[in-house]
Enzyme design. Structure first.
Site, PDB file in Angstrom:
ATOM      1  CE  LYS A  71       5.736  -0.958  -8.677  1.00  0.00           C
ATOM      2  NZ  LYS A  71       6.833  -1.936  -8.764  1.00  0.00           N
TER       3      LYS A  71
ATOM      4  NE  ARG B  30       8.528  -9.333  -9.857  1.00  0.00           N
ATOM      5  CZ  ARG B  30       8.392  -8.144  -9.286  1.00  0.00           C
ATOM      6  NH1 ARG B  30       7.423  -7.934  -8.398  1.00  0.00           N
ATOM      7  NH2 ARG B  30       9.200  -7.143  -9.571  1.00  0.00           N
TER       8      ARG B  30
ATOM      9  CG  HIS C  49      12.875  -5.790  -8.635  1.00  0.00           C
ATOM     10  ND1 HIS C  49      13.034  -4.469  -8.287  1.00  0.00           N
ATOM     11  CD2 HIS C  49      11.781  -6.217  -7.959  1.00  0.00           C
ATOM     12  CE1 HIS C  49      12.068  -4.120  -7.441  1.00  0.00           C
ATOM     13  NE2 HIS C  49      11.300  -5.151  -7.219  1.00  0.00           N
TER      14      HIS C  49
ATOM     15  NE  ARG D 241      14.040  -0.841 -11.309  1.00  0.00           N
ATOM     16  CZ  ARG D 241      14.926  -1.830 -11.241  1.00  0.00           C
ATOM     17  NH1 ARG D 241      15.981  -1.832 -12.023  1.00  0.00           N
ATOM     18  NH2 ARG D 241      14.737  -2.819 -10.393  1.00  0.00           N
TER      19      ARG D 241
ATOM     20  CE1 TYR E  74     -24.308  -4.632   8.756  1.00  0.00           C
ATOM     21  CE2 TYR E  74     -22.232  -3.651   8.061  1.00  0.00           C
ATOM     22  CZ  TYR E  74     -23.591  -3.861   7.864  1.00  0.00           C
ATOM     23  OH  TYR E  74     -24.215  -3.304   6.782  1.00  0.00           O
TER      24      TYR E  74
ATOM     25  CB  CYS F  49     -19.473  -0.681   7.532  1.00  0.00           C
ATOM     26  SG  CYS F  49     -20.052  -0.652   9.235  1.00  0.00           S
ATOM     27  CG  MET F  50     -18.662  -1.752   1.098  1.00  0.00           C
ATOM     28  SD  MET F  50     -19.917  -2.320  -0.047  1.00  0.00           S
ATOM     29  CE  MET F  50     -19.881  -4.079   0.198  1.00  0.00           C
ATOM     30  CG  ASP F  51     -20.372   1.838   1.674  1.00  0.00           C
ATOM     31  OD1 ASP F  51     -19.535   1.520   0.821  1.00  0.00           O
ATOM     32  OD2 ASP F  51     -21.517   1.367   1.737  1.00  0.00           O
TER      33      ASP F  51
HETATM   34  C1  LIG Z   1       7.969  -1.504  -8.078  1.00  0.00           C
HETATM   35  C2  LIG Z   1       9.339  -1.585  -8.607  1.00  0.00           C
HETATM   36  C3  LIG Z   1      10.331  -0.674  -8.192  1.00  0.00           C
HETATM   37  C4  LIG Z   1      10.126   0.324  -7.089  1.00  0.00           C
HETATM   38  O1  LIG Z   1      10.109  -0.348  -5.842  1.00  0.00           O
HETATM   39  P1  LIG Z   1      10.105   0.488  -4.483  1.00  0.00           P
HETATM   40  O2  LIG Z   1      10.354  -0.522  -3.433  1.00  0.00           O
HETATM   41  O3  LIG Z   1       8.764   1.094  -4.375  1.00  0.00           O
HETATM   42  O4  LIG Z   1      11.176   1.494  -4.622  1.00  0.00           O
HETATM   43  C5  LIG Z   1      11.566  -0.740  -8.818  1.00  0.00           C
HETATM   44  N1  LIG Z   1      11.811  -1.665  -9.773  1.00  0.00           N
HETATM   45  C6  LIG Z   1      10.891  -2.555 -10.173  1.00  0.00           C
HETATM   46  C7  LIG Z   1      11.228  -3.548 -11.215  1.00  0.00           C
HETATM   47  C8  LIG Z   1       9.624  -2.566  -9.584  1.00  0.00           C
HETATM   48  O5  LIG Z   1       8.719  -3.468  -9.977  1.00  0.00           O
END
Ligand SMILES: *Cc1c(COP(=O)(O)O)cnc(C)c1O
Length: 393
Positions: A51, A149, A178, A234, A278, A325-327
């Protein structure tokens, strides 16, 4: 991101146009994946979380690499991220880690992206739309065990699963939760969530629902709690070689995949008392060379890091000085003597390392995150995906 970037890219090498870039080492990504895979009980599947453009590392290139390594699944946060992987030719199962808006169902079915499901209205609509197309509607059930969540409450999961199981097109491919604190030293809250998850899974089985692939381990749980690996882990952050938290010490060899580099654009001598950037909040404490690079807060180098970080040049650490700075931003190379040696005499065009290794010296995202009172996850996403271009090595 600039909309017509691909047109520019067709004409020029984007990395060389700017003189500042992110390096992503796909060989290191591969090694991290194998190190994780080796640490799992044989048969445990891996869902690689890609992601947020693979935490800033580039979702498509990372996913292709992980695909070749044998990942079983990909995890994304929204439908667009899933479509991007499909358009790049990836065929493995993609789980969207939350439930999309109902308007996204057509796209889910079109591109075969599995949603996490926790509302019956969504589930029924998803099933009906699949039925109308004559296809299946696979999904993973998301259970809330304490993160609070998203998800069906753990003590209502069995009933929820039973209730929607009557829809003929719906296929419960997996069930997951999670953890909120798997990366923390204290284990009490983690254990409460794990127990609730176990209870929910057992209750599902007791009412005759097969939970499918059972999974709950993010990176921290993958490293620390083999007892909750179930059928699949995961991992996200550890694929990219970063620690889930400062207190989580990996027992496997993980190396950072991302480095950030820039070429010096300007070098000037600044006499004592003169300010830099700045506000002129930083004042030169003596004869010093101020070097400028073209990386700023619009590239993810947070302004709050001003004056708190070091960069590497020729294997030495130098303090970043003045407001970022920004850039652009500046760092200082102290001139110990009036007649300086060549090693203390930086020149435009030299490569500076903001994140990564240079000789024996190293700056990590962990270190920068601590200085900025944030976490490595956020800095990787920002530096990797805001404006800097990625060079794959
Ligand atoms: C982002 C996420 C993960 C991975 O989390 P890490 O801490 O980067 O391993 C696993 N499961 C779910 C549901 C997540 O949103």
């Amino acid at each position: 991101m600039v909309e017509n970037l691909s047109e520019i890219a067709a004409e020029y090498d984007l990395n060389s146009l700017r003189g500042s870039w992110v390096e992503v080492n796909l060989g290191t990504l591969r090694n991290n994946f194998y190190a994780i895979k080796r640490s799992l009980k044989p048969g445990t599947k891996v869902l690689s979380v890609v992601k947020a453009d693979a935490y800033g590392h580039g979702a498509v290139r990372c996913a292709k690499t992980l695909d070749a390594c044998g990942t079983d699944y990909f995890g994304v946060s929204n439908v667009i991220e899933g479509i991007e992987l499909r358009k790049a030719g990836l065929k493995k199962p993609i789980l969207m880690l939350s439930q999309p808006p109902a308007d996204a169902i057509d796209a889910l079915l079109e591109y075969e992206i599995m949603p996490a499901v926790f509302e019956s209205e969504f589930a029924i609509l998803y099933g009906e739309k699949a039925d109308a197309r004559g296809v299946r509607a696979p999904f993973h059930l998301k259970i809330n065990t304490g993160m609070n969540r998203i998800g069906v409450s753990w003590n209502e999961a069995a009933e929820f699963a039973r209730m929607i199981s009557f829809h003929r097109a719906l296929d419960l491919e997996g069930t997951f939760t999670h953890f909120a604190t798997a990366d923390e030293v204290d284990t009490l809250d983690f254990e409460r969530q794990a127990n609730r998850f176990n209870t929910a899974i057992n209750e599902m089985r007791a009412v005759g629902v097969n939970p499918g692939i059972v999974h709950c381990s993010n990176s921290a749980a993958t490293l620390k709690y083999p007892g909750v690996h179930f059928d699949m882990c995961r991992p996200g952050i550890i694929l990219y070689g970063l620690k889930p938290s400062p207190s989580t010490i990996p027992q496997i060899d993980l190396q950072p995949v991302m480095s950030v580099k820039a070429k010096i654009t300007d070098v000037r001598s600044v006499p004592i008392g003169d300010g830099v950037s700045y506000g002129l909040h930083y004042r030169s404490r003596g004869y010093a060379k101020i070097c400028t690079i073209s990386v700023g807060y619009a590239d993810g180098l947070h302004r709050a890091l001003s004056g708190k970080i070091d960069f590497l040049l020729r294997g030495q650490r130098y303090h970043q000085v003045g407001s970022i700075c920004m850039d652009q931003c500046m760092f200082e190379v102290p001139q110990k003597r009036l007649q300086v040696s060549a090693t203390e005499d930086p020149v435009p065009g030299e490569i500076v390392t903001l994140i990564g290794q240079d000789g024996d010296a190293c700056v990590t995202l962990d270190e920068m995150a601590e200085a900025g009172n944030t976490i490595n996850y956020e800095l990787a996403c920002d530096l990797g995906a805001m404006r800097l271009h990625r060079k794959y090595v």
